[in-house]
Design an enzyme around this catalytic site. Structure first.
Site, short mmCIF file in Angstrom:
data_model
loop_
_atom_site.label_atom_id
_atom_site.label_comp_id
_atom_site.label_asym_id
_atom_site.label_seq_id
_atom_site.Cartn_x
_atom_site.Cartn_y
_atom_site.Cartn_z
N HIS A 122 3.74 67.08 18.98
CA HIS A 122 3.31 65.69 19.13
C HIS A 122 1.81 65.65 19.36
O HIS A 122 1.19 66.63 19.76
CB HIS A 122 4.06 65.00 20.28
CG HIS A 122 3.59 65.43 21.65
ND1 HIS A 122 2.57 64.81 22.32
CD2 HIS A 122 4.01 66.44 22.47
CE1 HIS A 122 2.39 65.39 23.49
NE2 HIS A 122 3.24 66.39 23.61
N CYS A 123 1.21 64.46 19.09
CA CYS A 123 -0.21 64.25 19.39
C CYS A 123 -0.30 63.10 20.39
O CYS A 123 0.61 62.91 21.19
CB CYS A 123 -1.01 63.97 18.12
SG CYS A 123 -0.42 62.55 17.19
N ALA A 124 -1.36 62.33 20.35
CA ALA A 124 -1.56 61.28 21.35
C ALA A 124 -0.52 60.16 21.26
O ALA A 124 -0.11 59.59 22.28
CB ALA A 124 -2.96 60.69 21.21
N ARG A 126 2.09 60.18 18.36
CA ARG A 126 3.08 60.43 17.32
C ARG A 126 3.86 61.72 17.50
O ARG A 126 3.33 62.71 17.97
CB ARG A 126 2.38 60.49 15.94
CG ARG A 126 1.85 59.18 15.45
CD ARG A 126 0.79 59.39 14.39
NE ARG A 126 -0.51 59.71 14.98
CZ ARG A 126 -1.47 60.36 14.36
NH1 ARG A 126 -1.29 60.79 13.14
NH2 ARG A 126 -2.62 60.59 14.96
#
Length: 479
Positions: free
Chosen positions: A26-28, A30
């Protein structure tokens, strides 16, 4: 029971189950999946989940927008799925199997410049602030600058150039380091290579045109000009890739017990020589040609057409990932012309996408579920992060996306038509005005206003017409 356990279980099922997940991270905002068979994912059903704000596929990854609570969602998902998450770098490697050659090429370009963006943004803000206090005559009836009146601000002006010079003049060091990092080669060699391109003993790239005599290395049978490549993008990229190529090949053929001595020497020395004799001059010409074409397009009699097309098409470029190539063009424009007239249009496009979402917030102001998605998306878009707005709202309804593209095109025409230039790339939203050259801030503010008002009004008008059409259709059926 966890907050997202139910949706996590449903998402696992809808992406095709554990066996269809090659990697996940995952990122910030998503969840990022690499799926063995992307076609298996039920996109419509996934987007219908309460905690999901949209989906899209980019760079070989199936990405599910969750929002700021994605770390919690991710932890519950991997627990439900019974799989181990991996790092973003590992996901990128796994995703390459789902990408075409062009997509891999663009992804590679993005990976080179992404680590440099924070420094470039800071540099743009610093240059903008220095211009305000050092170039604009704000005091004593418009006859003197702040620097001319105050010793303190004169000191600040001089001190800040220490940082600005480090970021822009020595940009090749960052590029060659980033390439060595991406290619998995020795990063300190990349740094050293970059320094050899901007060493103080070389004639500064900015002084070449006015130099009476260019120094050179005299090898007896040949002379090599001692020219630096400060702020040059293409020469640094060519040299960086050559170093990575040589080091990779040498490590395959040189025995382990002497590789520490042989590989660095025979990778670095030939690269530096070739960079100053072949790659540097060629890269300089290529970079100058690219920047000349773009700058000419943005300053010619047809600049309004170029601006309209770029302003309209930039948002679709973001979907494909092609927008990453603009970073290199922006930095080349900064090196050649002392600023970029391309980047302001990018900031305006982002603002326009946020404004279309603002229109949807107004239209659906009584829909509490919609506001949970649209309000955070609008805020993040105005601050330069467009994905939640584009994929969570605008592309979901389609017409807000087109309204934003229209507003972006009009704002770009005004910006380019007025000759607006930025010191460098900056925060790609409302704060972007801080990176604009001071003499253009007023007209850029007008362009920003267009990017806010036009998409908002168009989105609201079309929404009301759609609502009226639906209502008329229901009345006709009732009769």
């Amino acid at each position: 029971m966890g907050k997202f356990k139910s949706d996590a279980e449903q998402l696992l099922k809808l992406v095709g189950g554990k066996l269809n997940i090659s990697a996940v991270t995952h990122c910030a905002t998503r969840m990022r999946f690499v799926l063995a068979d992307p076609k298996v994912a039920d996109v419509k059903a996934i987007e219908a989940l309460k905690s999901v704000k949209g989906t899209f596929t980019q760079a070989g990854q199936f990405q599910v927008i969750i929002g700021n609570e994605v770390p919690t969602f991710y932890n519950e998902f991997v627990a439900v799925a019974g799989i181990d998450g991996v790092s973003k770098d590992e996901v990128k490697v796994a995703a390459k199997g789902n990408m075409s050659f062009i997509q891999r090429l663009l992804a590679g370009l993005a990976e080179i410049f992404t680590p440099l963006i924070p420094a470039l943004v800071v540099g743009g803000l610093i240059l903008g602030f220095r211009n305000v206090i050092g170039d604009i005559k704000l005091l004593e009836n418009g006859t003197k600058t702040i620097v001319e009146v105050s010793q303190f601000w004169a000191g600040v002006h001089s001190f800040l150039w220490l940082i600005g010079e480090a970021i822009f003049h020595f940009l090749p060091v960052g590029i060659t380091w980033s390439i060595s990092k991406k290619m998995g080669t020795t990063q300190i060699l990349g740094i050293i290579l970059g320094i050899t391109l901007v060493s103080p003993q070389l004639l500064n790239a900015y002084a070449v045109a006015g130099a009476k005599e260019i120094p050179f290395w005299d090898f007896g049978f040949a002379k090599v000009q001692m020219i630096g490549y400060q702020a040059q993008v293409i020469p640094a990229m060519l040299a960086g890739f050559l170093l990575a190529f040589l080091e990779t090949k040498l490590r395959k053929i040189v025995p382990e017990y002497i590789s520490m001595i042989v590989v660095p020497f025979f990778a670095l020395v030939p690269t530096v020589l070739i960079a100053h004799t072949i790659l540097g001059p060629i890269g300089w010409k290529i970079g100058s040609a690219i920047s000349f074409v773009v700058y000419t397009g943005l300053t010619s009699s047809l600049k309004w057409l170029f601006a309209a097309l770029f302003g309209f098409a930039y948002a679709p470029l973001v979907i494909t990932g092609l927008h990453h190539m603009t970073n290199a063009i922006d930095m080349q424009l900064v090196a050649e012309f002392g600023g970029t007239n391309l980047w302001p249009m990018i900031a305006l496009s982002n603002i326009a996408q946020g404004s279309a979402v603002l229109g949807m917030i107004y239209v659906n102001r009584k829909d509490e579920d919609e506001k949970q998605v649209s309000i955070p998306a609008c805020i993040s878009c105005y601050l330069g992060v467009t994905e939640p707005a584009m994929f969570g709202i605008n592309l979901k309804y389609v017409y807000p996306f087109l309204c934003a593209m229209t507003g972006s095109a009009l704002a770009a025409v005004v910006s380019v038509g007025s000759g607006v230039m930025a010191n460098s790339i900056g925060v790609g939203g409302l704060p972007g005005i801080l990176s604009i050259k001071p003499q253009f801030m007023a007209v850029f503010a007008i362009s920003m206003l267009i990017a806010v008002v036009v998409p908002f009004i168009l989105t609201v008008i079309i929404s009301k017409r759609k609502a009226a059409t639906v209502l008329a259709g229901k009345e006709a059926v009732a009769k």
